[in-house]
Each structure stands twice: as structure tokens, then as C-alpha cells.
Motif scaffolding. Structure first.
Motif, PDB file in Angstrom:
ATOM      1  N   LYS A  71       0.826  -1.209   0.000  1.00 35.34           N
ATOM      2  CA  LYS A  71       0.000   0.000   0.000  1.00 35.34           C
ATOM      3  C   LYS A  71       0.857   1.254   0.000  1.00 35.34           C
ATOM      4  CE  LYS A  71      -4.196  -1.867   2.103  1.00 35.34           C
ATOM      5  NZ  LYS A  71      -5.153  -1.768   3.219  1.00 35.34           N
ATOM      6  N   GLN A  72       1.960   1.188   0.737  1.00 34.27           N
ATOM      7  CA  GLN A  72       2.851   2.350   0.770  1.00 34.27           C
ATOM      8  C   GLN A  72       3.470   2.609  -0.608  1.00 34.27           C
ATOM      9  OE1 GLN A  72       3.099   4.201   3.492  1.00 34.27           O
ATOM     10  NE2 GLN A  72       4.495   5.666   2.544  1.00 34.27           N
ATOM     11  N   ARG A  73       3.886   1.530  -1.289  1.00 37.04           N
ATOM     12  CA  ARG A  73       4.441   1.692  -2.634  1.00 37.04           C
ATOM     13  C   ARG A  73       3.392   2.208  -3.615  1.00 37.04           C
ATOM     14  NH1 ARG A  73       7.167  -3.205  -1.284  1.00 37.04           N
ATOM     15  NH2 ARG A  73       5.593  -4.426  -2.417  1.00 37.04           N
ATOM     16  N   LYS A  74       2.171   1.711  -3.429  1.00 36.79           N
ATOM     17  CA  LYS A  74       1.084   2.175  -4.301  1.00 36.79           C
ATOM     18  C   LYS A  74       0.831   3.664  -4.114  1.00 36.79           C
ATOM     19  CE  LYS A  74      -3.645   1.003  -5.605  1.00 36.79           C
ATOM     20  NZ  LYS A  74      -4.810   0.142  -5.300  1.00 36.79           N
ATOM     21  N   LEU A  75       0.860   4.090  -2.854  1.00 37.61           N
ATOM     22  CA  LEU A  75       0.671   5.521  -2.583  1.00 37.61           C
ATOM     23  C   LEU A  75       1.799   6.352  -3.187  1.00 37.61           C
ATOM     24  CD1 LEU A  75      -0.577   5.367   1.123  1.00 37.61           C
ATOM     25  CD2 LEU A  75      -1.901   6.093  -0.865  1.00 37.61           C
ATOM     26  N   LYS A  76       3.020   5.814  -3.114  1.00 36.47           N
ATOM     27  CA  LYS A  76       4.144   6.538  -3.707  1.00 36.47           C
ATOM     28  C   LYS A  76       3.980   6.657  -5.224  1.00 36.47           C
ATOM     29  CE  LYS A  76       7.702   5.473  -0.273  1.00 36.47           C
ATOM     30  NZ  LYS A  76       8.977   4.763  -0.026  1.00 36.47           N
ATOM     31  N   ARG A  77       3.595   5.525  -5.850  1.00 43.89           N
ATOM     32  CA  ARG A  77       3.387   5.570  -7.301  1.00 43.89           C
ATOM     33  C   ARG A  77       2.280   6.546  -7.673  1.00 43.89           C
ATOM     34  NH1 ARG A  77       3.820  -0.112  -6.841  1.00 43.89           N
ATOM     35  NH2 ARG A  77       1.548  -0.326  -7.114  1.00 43.89           N
ATOM     36  N   HIS A  78       1.225   6.536  -6.885  1.00 49.99           N
ATOM     37  CA  HIS A  78       0.118   7.448  -7.172  1.00 49.99           C
ATOM     38  C   HIS A  78       0.546   8.907  -7.029  1.00 49.99           C
ATOM     39  CE1 HIS A  78      -4.006   8.735  -7.579  1.00 49.99           C
ATOM     40  NE2 HIS A  78      -3.898   9.449  -6.445  1.00 49.99           N
ATOM     41  N   SER A  79       1.341   9.164  -6.024  1.00 49.13           N
ATOM     42  CA  SER A  79       1.812  10.541  -5.840  1.00 49.13           C
ATOM     43  C   SER A  79       2.726  10.969  -6.991  1.00 49.13           C
ATOM     44  CB  SER A  79       2.542  10.663  -4.504  1.00 49.13           C
ATOM     45  OG  SER A  79       3.693   9.832  -4.494  1.00 49.13           O
ATOM     46  N   ILE A  80       3.586  10.016  -7.446  1.00 52.24           N
ATOM     47  CA  ILE A  80       4.460  10.336  -8.583  1.00 52.24           C
ATOM     48  C   ILE A  80       3.632  10.589  -9.843  1.00 52.24           C
ATOM     49  CG2 ILE A  80       6.233   9.390 -10.096  1.00 52.24           C
ATOM     50  CD1 ILE A  80       7.262   7.869  -7.552  1.00 52.24           C
ATOM     51  N   TRP A  81       2.621   9.709 -10.071  1.00 54.71           N
ATOM     52  CA  TRP A  81       1.760   9.890 -11.254  1.00 54.71           C
ATOM     53  C   TRP A  81       0.998  11.201 -11.180  1.00 54.71           C
ATOM     54  CZ3 TRP A  81      -3.535  10.472 -11.458  1.00 54.71           C
ATOM     55  CH2 TRP A  81      -4.096  10.461 -12.742  1.00 54.71           C
ATOM     56  N   LYS A  82       0.578  11.563  -9.965  1.00 58.27           N
ATOM     57  CA  LYS A  82      -0.171  12.810  -9.798  1.00 58.27           C
ATOM     58  C   LYS A  82       0.694  14.012 -10.151  1.00 58.27           C
ATOM     59  CE  LYS A  82      -3.533  14.671  -6.563  1.00 58.27           C
ATOM     60  NZ  LYS A  82      -4.097  14.567  -5.203  1.00 58.27           N
ATOM     61  N   LYS A  83       1.962  13.952  -9.727  1.00 55.50           N
ATOM     62  CA  LYS A  83       2.872  15.048 -10.070  1.00 55.50           C
ATOM     63  C   LYS A  83       3.079  15.134 -11.582  1.00 55.50           C
ATOM     64  CE  LYS A  83       5.479  15.000  -5.730  1.00 55.50           C
ATOM     65  NZ  LYS A  83       6.789  14.709  -5.098  1.00 55.50           N
ATOM     66  N   LYS A  84       3.298  13.951 -12.199  1.00 56.24           N
ATOM     67  CA  LYS A  84       3.497  13.947 -13.653  1.00 56.24           C
ATOM     68  C   LYS A  84       2.251  14.419 -14.390  1.00 56.24           C
ATOM     69  CE  LYS A  84       6.959  10.268 -13.885  1.00 56.24           C
ATOM     70  NZ  LYS A  84       7.262   8.903 -14.388  1.00 56.24           N
ATOM     71  N   HIS A  85       1.095  13.994 -13.884  1.00 52.36           N
ATOM     72  CA  HIS A  85      -0.152  14.401 -14.525  1.00 52.36           C
ATOM     73  C   HIS A  85      -0.343  15.913 -14.449  1.00 52.36           C
ATOM     74  CE1 HIS A  85      -4.215  14.038 -16.001  1.00 52.36           C
ATOM     75  NE2 HIS A  85      -4.673  14.689 -14.935  1.00 52.36           N
ATOM     76  N   LYS A  86      -0.044  16.464 -13.294  1.00 53.61           N
ATOM     77  CA  LYS A  86      -0.149  17.924 -13.154  1.00 53.61           C
ATOM     78  C   LYS A  86       0.802  18.628 -14.112  1.00 53.61           C
ATOM     79  CE  LYS A  86      -1.678  18.158  -8.321  1.00 53.61           C
ATOM     80  NZ  LYS A  86      -1.299  18.571  -6.952  1.00 53.61           N
ATOM     81  N   LYS A  87       2.016  18.083 -14.202  1.00 50.38           N
ATOM     82  CA  LYS A  87       2.999  18.680 -15.104  1.00 50.38           C
ATOM     83  C   LYS A  87       2.542  18.583 -16.559  1.00 50.38           C
ATOM     84  CE  LYS A  87       7.979  18.638 -15.868  1.00 50.38           C
ATOM     85  NZ  LYS A  87       9.243  17.957 -15.530  1.00 50.38           N
TER      86      LYS A  87
END
Length: 288
Positions: A71-87
Motif C-alpha cells: 500500500k505504501q508503494r502504491k501511494l508513492k506511485r500514485h503521488s508520482i503519477w499525480k505530479k506527472k499528470h499535473k505537469k
């Protein structure tokens, strides 16, 4: 179990551990406690230690720890994807803004500079048309010059050919395409022979083939159908007509005994039929 719940439980366990550590290190205040306070203090410490032991046992499970790690890794991936998506969204917005600005500039340029551009295009078209006209005129003049030179050469060649033919005619050579006298005489003689032959063939009447009549035949004096008479007498004229007539008649002959009583099935009998008493002389001659 969610990550937030696990974090909350771990934070509570750390706080309890720190509190127990402080209480155990604070030995000076223990001497002033009464017996009842001492019992309550020990009860609270035992409760907190029991809670710590329970949480530690709960987190000793490997499956739970693996699940929390996933779950922690999933949250990290989601946060990374969210940053990329915003960019990415920001970049798309910037590109769209640039396109809109470029489109506006193009429209403004077309509105302001269109007359001059059209004038330039018209001028370029005129110059191209003039250039093509000049090329066509130059080509026509070149063709005329070439025709003149070739016609002069042709005239010289024809003169040379005529002189050479005269020399060859003087030597006795024959040229049929120029109408030689000897050739014309031969041609007239052939035409005269052809006309005489045609006249002879037209004058000679075509000999008609005579119709052979049997000396004992008396039917040709009577008023009967001549075409039918010629058909019946055709067997006496030639062997081919006899064979054809025989084949035509033979197809009506029936030798089947089952149809003997039916007279309509065959008109020609397979054997000779004797005639009635008032018969023709030719018919009666076959009985002799």
C-alpha cells in the motif's frame, strides 16, 4: 487495515513507550506515593505495557507488513503519477495557449497583409505567363528556321535524285513509278486483252443442261406441276440426285412387324407393290 490506521496505532505505541520510559526513569516521585496511588500507577503502567505488547504482536505478522508495504508503494506511485499528470496538464495548457496566440497572429497577418500578398501572387503569375509566351515564340521561330533549312535540303536532294535518274534512264534503266513509255504500252495491251475476254464471255450464251426424258414417259405432255415433275424425274438425270432421293425415301421405311396394321406409320413400303390393273406403261415395265 489502511495506512492511516497503521500510522495512528504506531504513533500511539511510540507515545506509550515514551511515557513508560519516563515513568520508569522518574524514581524520585515514587517514594511520595501512597499505597492506593501506587496501585493505580502500577495498573496504568500494566495497561500501557499490555497495549504495547498487543500492538507489537499484531505487527509481528509478515503478511500484514507486506500488505502495508504494498500500500505504501502504491501511494508513492500514485503521488508520482499525480505530479506527472499535473505537469502534463500544465504543458498542454501552455501549448494550447501558444497555438491560440499563433492562430491569432496568423489571422491578424492575413487581415492586414492579404492585399499585398495577393498583389505579389498576381505579379508572379503575370511574369510566369510572359515567360511561357516568350518560350513559345522562341520555339515557333526555331521551328520555322528548322523547316526552312530542311526544305532547302529536300529541294537539293530532289534535284540530285532527278539528275541521277536521268543518267540511269539514258543507260536503259526502267522506273515504273514515273510512267515509262514501254510500261504504259504493256499496261494498255493487258487492259485490251482483259476487255476482249470479257466481251467474249458475255457474248457466248450459257449452255443450259438438257433435261433427259425417258422415251416411254408420257407425263411431260400433260398439264402438271413442272417442279414436281422435275423432282420425280431427277433420279434419271444424275447419280447424285438418285442417291439423295433414295436416302430421303428410305428414312420413311419401317420394318417393325408390331406396327403392321397401322397404315399411318409408314408411307413407303419396304417391298415392291404391284400396281392396279389400269397402270402406266413405265410402271408396268418393271413387272416384266
Amino acid at each position: 487495515m489502511s495506512i492511516n490506521e497503521a500510522k495512528k496505532q504506531l504513533a500511539d505505541a511510540i507515545a506509550k513507550y515514551e511515557h513508560l520510559k519516563l515513568e520508569l526513569n522518574n524514581q524520585n516521585s515514587l517514594e511520595s506515593y501512597s499505597e492506593q496511588e501506587w496501585h493505580t500507577h502500577l495498573r496504568n503502567l500494566g495497561l500501557e505495557t499490555a497495549q504495547l505488547i498487543q500492538t507489537s504482536r499484531m505487527y509481528d505478522d509478515d503478511n500484514l507488513l507486506n500488505m502495508l508495504n504494498r500500500k505504501q508503494r502504491k501511494l508513492k506511485r500514485h503521488s508520482i503519477w499525480k505530479k506527472k499528470h499535473k505537469k502534463r496538464v500544465q504543458q498542454n495548457k501552455k501549448q494550447q495557449i501558444k497555438k491560440n496566440e499563433k492562430w491569432i497572429k496568423d489571422i491578424e497577418w492575413k487581415v492586414t497583409m492579404a492585399p499585398s500578398v495577393n498583389a505579389i501572387a498576381v505579379a508572379a503569375a503575370k511574369t510566369a505567363a510572359l515567360a511561357t509566351d516568350m518560350q513559345q515564340q522562341q520555339q515557333q521561330t526555331n521551328n520555322k528556321k528548322l523547316i526552312k533549312t530542311l526544305s532547302k535540303k529536300l529541294a537539293l536532294l530532289t534535284e540530285i535524285r532527278a539528275l541521277r535518274r536521268k543518267k540511269l534512264e539514258n543507260k536503259g534503266h526502267f522506273f515504273a513509278d514515273e510512267g515509262n513509255k514501254f510500261f504504259n504500252k504493256v499496261k494498255e495491251w493487258n487492259q485490251a486483252n482483259e476487255t476482249t475476254q470479257l466481251d467474249r464471255t458475255q457474248q457466248t450464251p450459257q449452255e443450259k443442261k438438257q433435261f433427259v426424258i425417258h422415251p416411254q414417259d408420257t407425263w411431260h405432255h400433260m398439264s402438271i406441276d413442272k417442279t414436281a415433275y422435275k423432282y420425280w424425274c431427277g433420279s434419271d438425270q444424275s447419280l447424285d440426285t438418285l442417291l439423295n432421293t433414295r436416302r430421303l425415301w428410305d428414312q420413311y421405311i419401317l420394318l417393325d412387324d408390331t406396327h403392321k396394321n397401322n397404315d399411318n406409320l409408314h408411307k413407303v413400303p419396304p417391298t415392291f407393290v404391284p400396281p392396279a390393273p389400269p397402270a402406266n406403261a413405265i410402271w408396268a415395265s418393271y413387272l416384266l
